[in-house]
Design a protein around this motif. Structure first.
Motif, PDB file in Angstrom:
ATOM      1  N   TYR A   1       0.820  -1.210   0.000  1.00 28.14           N
ATOM      2  CA  TYR A   1       0.000   0.000   0.000  1.00 28.14           C
ATOM      3  C   TYR A   1       0.849   1.253   0.000  1.00 28.14           C
ATOM      4  O   TYR A   1       2.056   1.234   0.247  1.00 28.14           O
ATOM      5  CB  TYR A   1      -0.924   0.019   1.222  1.00 28.14           C
ATOM      6  CG  TYR A   1      -0.202   0.120   2.563  1.00 28.14           C
ATOM      7  CD1 TYR A   1       0.141   1.360   3.101  1.00 28.14           C
ATOM      8  CD2 TYR A   1       0.138  -1.010   3.283  1.00 28.14           C
ATOM      9  CE1 TYR A   1       0.797   1.467   4.318  1.00 28.14           C
ATOM     10  CE2 TYR A   1       0.794  -0.921   4.497  1.00 28.14           C
ATOM     11  CZ  TYR A   1       1.126   0.321   5.017  1.00 28.14           C
ATOM     12  OH  TYR A   1       1.790   0.409   6.214  1.00 28.14           O
ATOM     13  N   ARG A   2       0.182   2.356  -0.299  1.00 33.40           N
ATOM     14  CA  ARG A   2       0.738   3.699  -0.145  1.00 33.40           C
ATOM     15  C   ARG A   2      -0.388   4.561   0.389  1.00 33.40           C
ATOM     16  O   ARG A   2      -1.387   4.806  -0.288  1.00 33.40           O
ATOM     17  CB  ARG A   2       1.233   4.242  -1.483  1.00 33.40           C
ATOM     18  CG  ARG A   2       1.786   5.655  -1.385  1.00 33.40           C
ATOM     19  CD  ARG A   2       2.230   6.199  -2.732  1.00 33.40           C
ATOM     20  NE  ARG A   2       2.670   7.576  -2.561  1.00 33.40           N
ATOM     21  CZ  ARG A   2       2.304   8.574  -3.350  1.00 33.40           C
ATOM     22  NH1 ARG A   2       1.495   8.354  -4.374  1.00 33.40           N
ATOM     23  NH2 ARG A   2       2.735   9.801  -3.127  1.00 33.40           N
ATOM     24  N   SER A   3      -0.267   5.023   1.604  1.00 33.17           N
ATOM     25  CA  SER A   3      -1.353   5.745   2.264  1.00 33.17           C
ATOM     26  C   SER A   3      -1.010   7.220   2.421  1.00 33.17           C
ATOM     27  O   SER A   3       0.164   7.606   2.450  1.00 33.17           O
ATOM     28  CB  SER A   3      -1.615   5.143   3.648  1.00 33.17           C
ATOM     29  OG  SER A   3      -2.585   5.903   4.338  1.00 33.17           O
ATOM     30  N   SER A   4      -2.043   8.044   2.522  1.00 25.91           N
ATOM     31  CA  SER A   4      -1.817   9.458   2.812  1.00 25.91           C
ATOM     32  C   SER A   4      -2.814  10.007   3.830  1.00 25.91           C
ATOM     33  O   SER A   4      -2.549  11.011   4.467  1.00 25.91           O
ATOM     34  CB  SER A   4      -1.917  10.291   1.537  1.00 25.91           C
ATOM     35  OG  SER A   4      -3.203  10.179   0.968  1.00 25.91           O
ATOM     36  N   LEU A   5      -3.962   9.361   3.997  1.00 26.07           N
ATOM     37  CA  LEU A   5      -5.000   9.891   4.869  1.00 26.07           C
ATOM     38  C   LEU A   5      -5.369   8.938   6.005  1.00 26.07           C
ATOM     39  O   LEU A   5      -5.207   9.268   7.179  1.00 26.07           O
ATOM     40  CB  LEU A   5      -6.250  10.238   4.044  1.00 26.07           C
ATOM     41  CG  LEU A   5      -6.079  11.331   2.976  1.00 26.07           C
ATOM     42  CD1 LEU A   5      -7.363  11.487   2.171  1.00 26.07           C
ATOM     43  CD2 LEU A   5      -5.695  12.649   3.627  1.00 26.07           C
ATOM     44  N   SER A   6      -5.859   7.771   5.676  1.00 24.90           N
ATOM     45  CA  SER A   6      -6.355   6.854   6.703  1.00 24.90           C
ATOM     46  C   SER A   6      -5.220   6.138   7.424  1.00 24.90           C
ATOM     47  O   SER A   6      -4.263   5.695   6.797  1.00 24.90           O
ATOM     48  CB  SER A   6      -7.278   5.809   6.078  1.00 24.90           C
ATOM     49  OG  SER A   6      -7.639   4.836   7.035  1.00 24.90           O
ATOM     50  N   PRO A   7      -5.315   6.002   8.747  1.00 23.56           N
ATOM     51  CA  PRO A   7      -4.281   5.278   9.501  1.00 23.56           C
ATOM     52  C   PRO A   7      -4.491   3.771   9.521  1.00 23.56           C
ATOM     53  O   PRO A   7      -3.703   3.046  10.120  1.00 23.56           O
ATOM     54  CB  PRO A   7      -4.426   5.855  10.912  1.00 23.56           C
ATOM     55  CG  PRO A   7      -5.881   6.192  11.019  1.00 23.56           C
ATOM     56  CD  PRO A   7      -6.292   6.659   9.647  1.00 23.56           C
ATOM     57  N   THR A   8      -5.556   3.287   8.882  1.00 19.32           N
ATOM     58  CA  THR A   8      -5.817   1.848   8.863  1.00 19.32           C
ATOM     59  C   THR A   8      -6.355   1.422   7.500  1.00 19.32           C
ATOM     60  O   THR A   8      -6.875   2.238   6.734  1.00 19.32           O
ATOM     61  CB  THR A   8      -6.855   1.418   9.927  1.00 19.32           C
ATOM     62  OG1 THR A   8      -8.130   1.966   9.579  1.00 19.32           O
ATOM     63  CG2 THR A   8      -6.443   1.867  11.317  1.00 19.32           C
TER      64      THR A   8
END
Length: 330
Positions: free
Chosen positions: A197-204
């Motif tokens: 994954y690559r996330s920017s907003l959600s912590p889960t």
């Protein structure tokens, strides 16, 4: 009421590609993290990758690929009526990279949308473009796979920084009586999306804690296990459902994730490595750009011929798989 078959089919009428000038070799990485050329090549099949300059971004990769398409095939872009860009590393979430392409090349009246299906993105975008042309609503669609993964890579993590590179490929599809698209296949395992994954907003992701620094995170062991298990099954399903065998394929073009993954897929399906096109040795893992970059290398070597049957198979973040059987119409 009498039924009439659709007479519109999508054919490939032009192709282009672009990679930035800077080369990041395995020897260069030895100076950055605890690794070496032999270790990287044995585990991944990668020797070097191209890295965008500080002032270059995904839109620049798109522009370069489209300019190459124009140069090689002399096509007119003004009458394109849809632009699709597959990417996981856009300059901005909006405006889309497709909208940036529309503006850069002065296309006066077109739809524009970005497709986010990670390493399956380019194939997914081709599937969507084919459907739009088959619907009769559109007749000329530009499809691009582009990435600047170096902007989202953690260069302190030796397990991931050795993998990723930048680049783009572009394919023009037009309505013709004889089309290129023979069969397609898709499968998604979203319950394991937290393994890549690559996330920017959600912590889960579905309650699983993840990093939120916008860098790529991969559980390499789990992704490897998933790919070498499900991709061969997907290839067999695609061929069997549509009356094809591996003997009907001239070229297998998998996502260039890792040469060890590709070798395992070939071993489990009976597809020869000699008829497998990859780009990871020269360019690393370029996600949505890897399949068109593999095609570009083969075209420059005059390996792909008009009428050849290609099996494109993208797989990656999602976890998502997208496959196409194509007849090469250039």
């Amino acid at each position: 009421m009498q039924q009439h078959p659709l007479q519109s089919h999508a054919a490939i009428t032009a192709f282009g590609a672009y990679v930035p000038d800077r080369i990041l070799s395995n020897n260069d990485l030895e100076q950055m993290v605890d690794t070496n050329d032999e270790w990287i090549f044995q585990r991944t099949g990668i020797k070097e990758r191209r890295i965008a300059a500080e002032e270059q971004f995904c839109s620049d990769m798109c522009f370069g690929a489209v300019r190459d398409l124009q140069l090689r095939y002399g096509v007119v872009l003004e009458d394109i009526d849809y632009v699709l860009v597959a990417t996981t590393t856009p300059d901005t979430y909006f405006p889309s990279m497709a909208a940036r392409v529309q503006a850069e090349f002065g296309i006066p009246a077109s739809g524009a949308a970005d497709i986010q299906a990670a390493c399956a993105g380019f194939v997914s975008a081709l599937q969507l473009a084919n459907g739009l042309i088959l619907s009769g609503a559109y007749r000329k669609i530009l499809v691009i796979g582009a990435e600047t993964l170096s902007k989202a890579t953690d260069y302190t993590d030796r397990s991931t920084c050795i993998l990723f590179g930048d680049g783009a490929g572009a394919m023009l599809l037009e309505r013709r009586e004889e089309g290129a698209f023979l069969a397609s296949y898709n499968l998604t395992n979203g319950s394991n999306g937290h393994n890549l994954y690559r996330s920017s907003l959600s912590p889960t992701i579905a309650g699983v804690p993840i990093q939120t620094n916008s860098l790529i995170v991969q559980n390499g062991r789990e992704v490897y296990r998933w790919a070498v298990t499900t991709v061969p099954k997907g290839i067999n399903a695609l061929l069997e459902r549509n009356g094809f065998t591996t003997e009907d394929i001239n070229w297998f073009v998998p996502h260039s994730a890792n040469m060890r993954i590709v070798e395992s897929i070939c071993e489990r399906t009976g597809i020869s490595l000699d008829q497998t096109l990859t780009s990871m040795q020269q360019y690393g893992n370029t996600s949505a750009a890897s399949i068109p970059l593999s095609i570009d290398l083969a075209l420059k070597e005059e390996r792909i011929k008009t009428g050849d049957t290609l099996l494109l198979y993208g797989f990656g973040g999602g976890l998502t798989e997208s496959a196409l059987l194509l007849r090469w119409t250039l």
